[in-house]
Design a protein around this motif. Structure first.
Motif, short mmCIF file in Angstrom:
data_model
loop_
_atom_site.label_atom_id
_atom_site.label_comp_id
_atom_site.label_asym_id
_atom_site.label_seq_id
_atom_site.Cartn_x
_atom_site.Cartn_y
_atom_site.Cartn_z
N GLY A 15 0.79 -1.22 0.00
CA GLY A 15 0.00 0.00 0.00
C GLY A 15 0.82 1.27 0.00
N ARG A 16 2.12 1.15 0.15
CA ARG A 16 3.01 2.31 0.14
C ARG A 16 3.16 2.83 -1.28
NH1 ARG A 16 7.97 3.23 -1.15
NH2 ARG A 16 8.37 1.05 -1.61
N ALA A 17 3.22 4.15 -1.44
CA ALA A 17 3.40 4.75 -2.76
C ALA A 17 4.40 5.89 -2.66
CB ALA A 17 2.07 5.26 -3.30
N GLU A 18 5.05 6.18 -3.79
CA GLU A 18 6.02 7.27 -3.85
C GLU A 18 5.95 7.91 -5.23
OE1 GLU A 18 10.30 7.38 -2.17
OE2 GLU A 18 10.50 6.74 -4.26
N VAL A 19 6.01 9.24 -5.26
CA VAL A 19 6.04 10.00 -6.51
C VAL A 19 7.37 10.73 -6.57
CG1 VAL A 19 4.99 11.86 -7.84
CG2 VAL A 19 3.54 10.31 -6.52
N ASN A 20 8.06 10.61 -7.70
CA ASN A 20 9.34 11.28 -7.92
C ASN A 20 9.20 12.23 -9.10
OD1 ASN A 20 11.10 9.73 -6.03
ND2 ASN A 20 10.34 8.06 -7.28
N LEU A 21 9.89 13.36 -9.01
CA LEU A 21 9.90 14.34 -10.09
C LEU A 21 11.34 14.77 -10.33
CD1 LEU A 21 7.95 16.01 -11.88
CD2 LEU A 21 8.10 17.80 -10.16
N ASN A 22 11.79 14.65 -11.57
CA ASN A 22 13.14 15.04 -11.96
C ASN A 22 13.05 16.18 -12.96
OD1 ASN A 22 14.03 12.87 -10.46
ND2 ASN A 22 14.39 11.57 -12.23
N LEU A 23 13.73 17.28 -12.67
CA LEU A 23 13.78 18.44 -13.55
C LEU A 23 15.21 18.61 -14.03
CD1 LEU A 23 12.63 21.05 -14.80
CD2 LEU A 23 13.13 22.18 -12.62
N THR A 24 15.44 18.41 -15.32
CA THR A 24 16.78 18.57 -15.90
C THR A 24 17.01 20.06 -16.12
OG1 THR A 24 16.63 16.42 -16.96
CG2 THR A 24 18.29 17.93 -17.80
N GLY B 8 12.94 15.65 -6.65
CA GLY B 8 12.11 15.70 -5.46
C GLY B 8 11.25 14.45 -5.39
N SER B 9 10.89 14.06 -4.16
CA SER B 9 10.04 12.89 -3.99
C SER B 9 9.15 13.08 -2.77
CB SER B 9 10.87 11.62 -3.83
OG SER B 9 11.63 11.66 -2.64
N VAL B 10 8.01 12.41 -2.81
CA VAL B 10 7.10 12.41 -1.67
C VAL B 10 6.47 11.02 -1.59
CG1 VAL B 10 5.15 13.32 -3.00
CG2 VAL B 10 5.19 13.59 -0.52
N GLY B 11 6.40 10.49 -0.37
CA GLY B 11 5.85 9.17 -0.15
C GLY B 11 4.53 9.24 0.58
N SER B 12 3.73 8.20 0.43
CA SER B 12 2.43 8.15 1.09
C SER B 12 2.57 8.08 2.61
CB SER B 12 1.62 6.96 0.59
OG SER B 12 2.31 5.74 0.86
N ASP B 13 3.75 7.72 3.09
CA ASP B 13 3.99 7.65 4.53
C ASP B 13 4.50 8.98 5.09
OD1 ASP B 13 6.49 7.69 3.40
OD2 ASP B 13 7.21 5.88 4.40
N GLY B 14 4.52 10.03 4.25
CA GLY B 14 4.93 11.35 4.69
C GLY B 14 6.39 11.67 4.45
N THR B 15 7.17 10.71 3.96
CA THR B 15 8.58 10.99 3.69
C THR B 15 8.69 11.89 2.46
OG1 THR B 15 8.78 9.00 2.34
CG2 THR B 15 9.40 8.81 4.66
N ILE C 114 14.46 16.09 -1.44
CA ILE C 114 14.76 17.04 -2.50
C ILE C 114 16.28 17.13 -2.62
CG2 ILE C 114 14.72 19.07 -1.01
CD1 ILE C 114 13.36 20.53 -3.42
N GLY C 115 16.75 17.32 -3.83
CA GLY C 115 18.18 17.44 -4.02
C GLY C 115 18.52 17.96 -5.40
N VAL C 116 19.74 18.43 -5.53
CA VAL C 116 20.28 18.87 -6.81
C VAL C 116 21.49 18.00 -7.08
CG1 VAL C 116 21.30 20.78 -8.11
CG2 VAL C 116 19.44 21.22 -6.49
N TYR C 117 21.54 17.40 -8.26
CA TYR C 117 22.57 16.42 -8.59
C TYR C 117 23.36 16.85 -9.81
CZ TYR C 117 19.89 13.59 -5.40
OH TYR C 117 19.24 13.13 -4.29
N PHE C 118 24.68 16.69 -9.71
CA PHE C 118 25.59 16.93 -10.83
C PHE C 118 26.02 15.57 -11.36
CE2 PHE C 118 29.84 17.36 -12.60
CZ PHE C 118 29.63 18.37 -13.53
#
Length: 92
Positions: A56-65, A74-81, A84-88
């Motif tokens: 039943g756990r879910a997670e949504v991730n969003l990547n912006l190049t 960025g990510s958000v989980g159904s459990d409240g987690t 966010i980060g910036v990656y090189f």
């Protein structure tokens, strides 16, 4: 275990194409629970994916190049987690 749908004309590949997705993966997590992930580019520089677990756990991730080498994630989980980060990234 992973059943990946990034290419090919197998069952997962046909489902991926039928739903208009860039990625469709069936995996198991560290606890052995089944997970389904689906992802797509919503614009040239924005990619999103959703992972749903059998528990039943879910997670949504969003990547912006931002540039060819810099991506904001960025990510958000159904459990409240959240995350966010910036990656090189650079290929050598």
């Amino acid at each position: 275990a992973t059943l990946s749908g990034k290419g090919g004309a197998g069952t997962i590949g046909r489902l991926r194409e039928g739903f208009g997705l860039d990625d469709l993966d069936v995996t198991t997590n560290a606890q052995g629970d089944l997970e389904l992930s689906a992802g797509t580019h919503i614009s040239d520089n924005v990619y999103t994916d959703v992972t749903v677990g059998a528990d039943g756990r879910a997670e949504v991730n969003l990547n912006l190049t931002l540039t060819p080498n810099v991506t904001a994630r960025g990510s958000v989980g159904s459990d409240g987690t959240t995350g966010i980060g910036v990656y090189f990234e650079k290929d050598y």
